[in-house]
Design a protein around this motif. Structure first.
Motif, PDB file in Angstrom:
ATOM      1  N   VAL A  52       0.843  -1.196  -0.049  1.00 19.93           N
ATOM      2  CA  VAL A  52      -0.024  -0.026  -0.185  1.00 19.93           C
ATOM      3  C   VAL A  52       1.107   1.158  -0.057  1.00 19.93           C
ATOM      4  N   ILE A  53       0.632   2.183  -0.983  1.00 15.04           N
ATOM      5  CA  ILE A  53       1.538   3.418  -1.073  1.00 15.04           C
ATOM      6  C   ILE A  53       0.652   4.486  -0.837  1.00 15.04           C
ATOM      7  N   LYS A  54       0.729   5.175  -0.066  1.00 11.23           N
ATOM      8  CA  LYS A  54      -0.041   6.590   0.262  1.00 11.23           C
ATOM      9  C   LYS A  54       0.852   7.864   0.483  1.00 11.23           C
ATOM     10  N   ASN A  55       0.229   8.735  -0.426  1.00  8.91           N
ATOM     11  CA  ASN A  55       1.220   9.896  -0.321  1.00  8.91           C
ATOM     12  C   ASN A  55       2.750   9.868  -0.799  1.00  8.91           C
ATOM     13  N   GLY A  56       2.802   8.747  -1.956  1.00  2.16           N
ATOM     14  CA  GLY A  56       4.145   8.574  -2.050  1.00  2.16           C
ATOM     15  C   GLY A  56       5.017   7.765  -1.374  1.00  2.16           C
ATOM     16  N   LYS A  57       4.619   7.267  -0.104  1.00  2.00           N
ATOM     17  CA  LYS A  57       5.393   6.605   1.227  1.00  2.00           C
ATOM     18  C   LYS A  57       4.630   5.195   1.163  1.00  2.00           C
ATOM     19  N   SER A 307     -11.305   5.315  -9.209  1.00  7.50           N
ATOM     20  CA  SER A 307      -9.986   4.718  -9.153  1.00  7.50           C
ATOM     21  C   SER A 307      -9.906   3.923 -10.424  1.00  7.50           C
ATOM     22  N   LEU A 308      -8.455   3.506 -10.749  1.00  4.91           N
ATOM     23  CA  LEU A 308      -8.242   3.083 -12.146  1.00  4.91           C
ATOM     24  C   LEU A 308      -7.018   2.063 -11.918  1.00  4.91           C
ATOM     25  N   GLY A 309      -7.121   0.868 -12.737  1.00  9.86           N
ATOM     26  CA  GLY A 309      -5.998   0.038 -12.773  1.00  9.86           C
ATOM     27  C   GLY A 309      -6.433  -1.269 -13.408  1.00  9.86           C
ATOM     28  N   ASP A 323      -7.065  10.591  -6.802  1.00  9.15           N
ATOM     29  CA  ASP A 323      -7.402  11.795  -6.098  1.00  9.15           C
ATOM     30  C   ASP A 323      -6.997  11.701  -4.747  1.00  9.15           C
ATOM     31  N   GLU A 324      -6.809  10.476  -4.003  1.00  5.97           N
ATOM     32  CA  GLU A 324      -6.643  10.081  -2.756  1.00  5.97           C
ATOM     33  C   GLU A 324      -5.050   9.884  -2.458  1.00  5.97           C
ATOM     34  N   ASP A 325      -4.472   9.938  -3.694  1.00  6.83           N
ATOM     35  CA  ASP A 325      -2.972   9.718  -3.634  1.00  6.83           C
ATOM     36  C   ASP A 325      -2.648   8.196  -3.072  1.00  6.83           C
ATOM     37  N   LEU A 326      -3.424   7.296  -3.454  1.00 10.07           N
ATOM     38  CA  LEU A 326      -3.348   5.963  -2.714  1.00 10.07           C
ATOM     39  C   LEU A 326      -3.172   4.756  -3.858  1.00 10.07           C
ATOM     40  N   THR A 327      -2.174   3.919  -3.809  1.00  5.29           N
ATOM     41  CA  THR A 327      -2.125   2.917  -4.745  1.00  5.29           C
ATOM     42  C   THR A 327      -2.076   1.501  -3.804  1.00  5.29           C
ATOM     43  N   ILE A 328      -2.615   0.743  -4.484  1.00  7.40           N
ATOM     44  CA  ILE A 328      -2.640  -0.816  -3.838  1.00  7.40           C
ATOM     45  C   ILE A 328      -2.253  -1.956  -4.663  1.00  7.40           C
ATOM     46  N   ILE A 329      -1.384  -2.884  -4.478  1.00  7.93           N
ATOM     47  CA  ILE A 329      -0.950  -3.781  -5.109  1.00  7.93           C
ATOM     48  C   ILE A 329      -1.151  -5.088  -4.478  1.00  7.93           C
ATOM     49  N   PHE A 330      -1.720  -6.096  -5.127  1.00  4.68           N
ATOM     50  CA  PHE A 330      -1.962  -7.409  -4.669  1.00  4.68           C
ATOM     51  C   PHE A 330      -1.424  -8.623  -5.770  1.00  4.68           C
ATOM     52  N   LEU A 331      -0.654  -9.242  -5.282  1.00  8.59           N
ATOM     53  CA  LEU A 331      -0.162 -10.356  -5.945  1.00  8.59           C
ATOM     54  C   LEU A 331      -0.359 -11.814  -5.261  1.00  8.59           C
ATOM     55  N   ALA A 349      -8.473  -0.377   0.789  1.00  9.71           N
ATOM     56  CA  ALA A 349      -8.741   1.083   0.440  1.00  9.71           C
ATOM     57  C   ALA A 349      -9.825   1.629   1.462  1.00  9.71           C
ATOM     58  N   GLY A 350     -10.639   0.886   2.098  1.00  5.43           N
ATOM     59  CA  GLY A 350     -11.676   1.245   2.792  1.00  5.43           C
ATOM     60  C   GLY A 350     -11.117   1.322   4.376  1.00  5.43           C
ATOM     61  N   ILE A 351     -10.372   0.300   4.621  1.00  6.61           N
ATOM     62  CA  ILE A 351      -9.440   0.620   5.776  1.00  6.61           C
ATOM     63  C   ILE A 351      -8.739   1.782   5.994  1.00  6.61           C
ATOM     64  N   ILE A 352      -7.883   2.151   4.822  1.00 10.45           N
ATOM     65  CA  ILE A 352      -7.041   3.295   4.794  1.00 10.45           C
ATOM     66  C   ILE A 352      -7.995   4.903   4.923  1.00 10.45           C
ATOM     67  N   ASP A 353      -8.943   4.619   4.364  1.00 10.54           N
ATOM     68  CA  ASP A 353      -9.835   5.989   3.923  1.00 10.54           C
ATOM     69  C   ASP A 353     -11.426   5.570   3.886  1.00 10.54           C
ATOM     70  N   GLU A 354     -11.950   6.158   5.323  1.00  5.70           N
ATOM     71  CA  GLU A 354     -13.459   5.537   5.402  1.00  5.70           C
ATOM     72  C   GLU A 354     -14.375   6.103   4.452  1.00  5.70           C
ATOM     73  N   LYS A 355     -14.123   7.134   3.606  1.00  6.25           N
ATOM     74  CA  LYS A 355     -14.699   7.370   2.192  1.00  6.25           C
ATOM     75  C   LYS A 355     -14.911   6.450   1.318  1.00  6.25           C
ATOM     76  N   LEU A 356     -14.014   5.349   1.473  1.00  7.87           N
ATOM     77  CA  LEU A 356     -13.728   4.364   0.297  1.00  7.87           C
ATOM     78  C   LEU A 356     -14.434   3.010   0.847  1.00  7.87           C
ATOM     79  N   ILE A 357     -15.133   3.003   1.976  1.00  8.64           N
ATOM     80  CA  ILE A 357     -15.889   1.548   2.631  1.00  8.64           C
ATOM     81  C   ILE A 357     -17.079   1.712   1.782  1.00  8.64           C
ATOM     82  N   ASP A 358     -17.108   0.620   1.270  1.00  8.73           N
ATOM     83  CA  ASP A 358     -18.335   0.084   0.503  1.00  8.73           C
ATOM     84  C   ASP A 358     -19.016  -1.030   1.295  1.00  8.73           C
ATOM     85  N   LYS A 359     -20.138  -0.348   1.923  1.00  8.17           N
ATOM     86  CA  LYS A 359     -20.810  -1.313   2.991  1.00  8.17           C
ATOM     87  C   LYS A 359     -21.512  -2.243   2.663  1.00  8.17           C
TER      88      LYS A 359
END
Length: 479
Positions: A52-57, A307-309, A323-331, A349-359
């Motif tokens: 998980v990469i957030k804000n470049g970190k 989001s895109l990918g 827009d959230e400067d968030l990247t997630i990679i799963f292998l 994504a939902g754990i990182i940002d509550e706005k992204l929780i799909d109930k």
């Protein structure tokens, strides 16, 4: 004195802020790790790696399970995963690198670069290949074009196949598109597709990045791909060789760290400038005005946040929430019951940002896990508890997916129970009755199957499947 006190208070506040930030990050890592361990355990995934990469970190990077069940080797930072169709993101970037250098245009006809094409293929454009709107015959769908066939012979046979639809009309995922992009890239650059990508997207990389669409080939450090055999009740190694022609569509193999590094180069405009990335990430206009797809990238939406990918082989996925400067990679290298690559990314994504929780998605995931983790009684209790908490949500699709997964997992009696529950919960759904009838039919309970197909047909007189199955059942009963 006052200045000294103010300085002390200032540094104390900075320390508290840093401490709170660290605690928040640790809390996120614990939540992600707990979720992943449970998901991997329930689905018995052999091995996985996640970042998980957030804000470049990099805020999360971890490895799970085994790369080889036979050798009992663990997944670690040196483990190489085949990306399968997630490779297409890298190919899309390669095309846009050529666009950025004015070597090619999206509006170019592919016949500008390839001279032996059938007449019906002449007007297909580069943009149609990248967006899967070409309408060309799909090279992997024909029995007389097996993976093992000589590449030249593959094209000879494919050129004789009919066009599937008018170019540009709609989205239709198609491997031919990226096979042709390989030929075009090689024609323009004068080098192999693989060399062009490695030189322009993975510069100075000594190891951890390999092109090979052959899962049976030995590549040092590469994890094995596994498929669960429910008859034998064990994982079997997947050994198919898709051939070099598919390297651009599904043949990239790399470590998690090299994928992270590639993402950093993409984010910092070292692969493409921002203007070119914006072009790549704009929606393609399909003639049907319905389908949504970017130029080589899928578009996703959670709570109206885009989001895109892309994902590949039901085992790997890459997603950018720009827009959230968030990247997630799963292998990963396999799954027992159901593929979860997209669900994992959405959940993290939902754990990182509550706005992204799909109930709904989270509830469906919990229900699904309950049926594969617990016995039926406990699973039903979980279902009803979640249903009471979310009275406006409908879980028909989730129950159907669970039932069919159980059926395909050689657990027919359990699947029928879930089909029955679904009918009880959705008494006006023709599809629920149709699926229950299918379960009964597979269990050779023909009278019950007939009864439910008739109910499905009553609810939807246009259900052709029910009509066909009723004829089949009547013939069986007569015999």
């Amino acid at each position: 004195m006052k200045k000294t006190i103010l300085l002390i208070l200032f540094f104390l506040s900075l320390n508290m802020f840093a401490q709170n930030k660290k605690e928040f990050r640790n809390d996120l890592q614990k939540k992600i790790n707990h979720y992943l361990k449970e998901t991997i355990e329930i689905n018995e995934i052999p091995g996985a790696s996640v970042a998980v990469i957030k804000n470049g970190k990099i805020i999360y990077q971890r490895y799970y399970g085994k790369g080889s069940l036979e050798k009992n080797t663990m997944v670690d930072q040196n483990s190489i995963f085949r990306l399968y169709s997630t490779t297409k993101l890298i190919t899309a970037v390669a095309i846009f690198q050529l666009i950025e250098k004015n070597k090619i245009s999206l509006e170019d006809k592919i016949s500008k670069y390839l001279f032996d094409l059938p007449k019906e293929w002449q007007d297909v454009k580069i943009k149609n290949l990248v967006t899967h709107s070409s309408g060309l015959p799909d090279i992997v769908k024909f029995e007389d074009i097996p993976y093992s066939l000589d590449e030249n012979e593959k094209w000879i046979r494919l050129y004789k196949k009919p066009i599937e639809f008018k170019t540009g009309d709609h989205y239709s995922y198609n491997q031919t598109n990226y096979c042709l992009l390989t030929k075009i890239i090689e024609k323009i650059t004068g080098s192999s597709f693989e060399d062009f990508v490695l030189q322009n997207q993975f510069p100075n990389v000594k190891k951890g990045v390999v092109f090979s669409a052959n899962s049976s080939a030995f590549i040092p450090g590469r994890v094995n791909h596994y498929v669960f055999d429910f008859k034998k009740k064990r994982y079997e190694r997947f050994n198919a060789d898709h051939g070099k022609i598919h390297n651009s569509g599904s043949g990239l193999n790399l470590t998690l760290q090299e994928f992270i590094n590639w993402n950093e180069r993409l984010d910092t405009n070292k692969l493409l400038n921002q203007e070119t990335k914006n072009l790549m990430w704009q929606p393609f206009e399909f003639a049907n005005k319905k389908d949504k797809f970017l130029y080589g990238w899928s578009e996703y939406s959670t709570n109206n946040i885009h989001s895109l990918g892309f994902s590949g082989g039901y085992m790997t996925a890459f997603r950018k929430f720009t827009d959230e400067d968030l990247t997630i990679i799963f292998l990963s290298n396999g799954y027992k019951y159901f593929h979860i690559e997209e669900k994992v990314i959405d959940h993290i994504a939902g754990i990182i940002d509550e706005k992204l929780i799909d109930k709904k998605a989270w509830a469906e995931e919990e229900i699904t896990n309950a049926f594969f983790k617990n016995d039926y009684t406990k699973a039903i209790q979980t279902y009803h508890a979640l249903k009471s908490k979310n009275p406006i949500l409908n879980f028909e699709d989730a129950l159907l997916n669970i039932a069919y997964t159980l059926m395909n997992s050689d657990r027919l009696n359990e699947s029928i129970k879930v089909f029955e529950l679904n009918v009880k919960e959705n008494p006006t759904s023709f599809n629920a009755f149709d699926s229950l009838a299918e379960g009964y039919f597979n269990n050779k309970q023909f009278e019950l199957s007939k009864e439910n197909y008739e109910k499905s047909l009553e609810l939807n007189p246009k259900n052709e499947n029910a009509k066909e199955m009723l004829l089949k059942i009547n013939n069986l009963i007569k015999k």
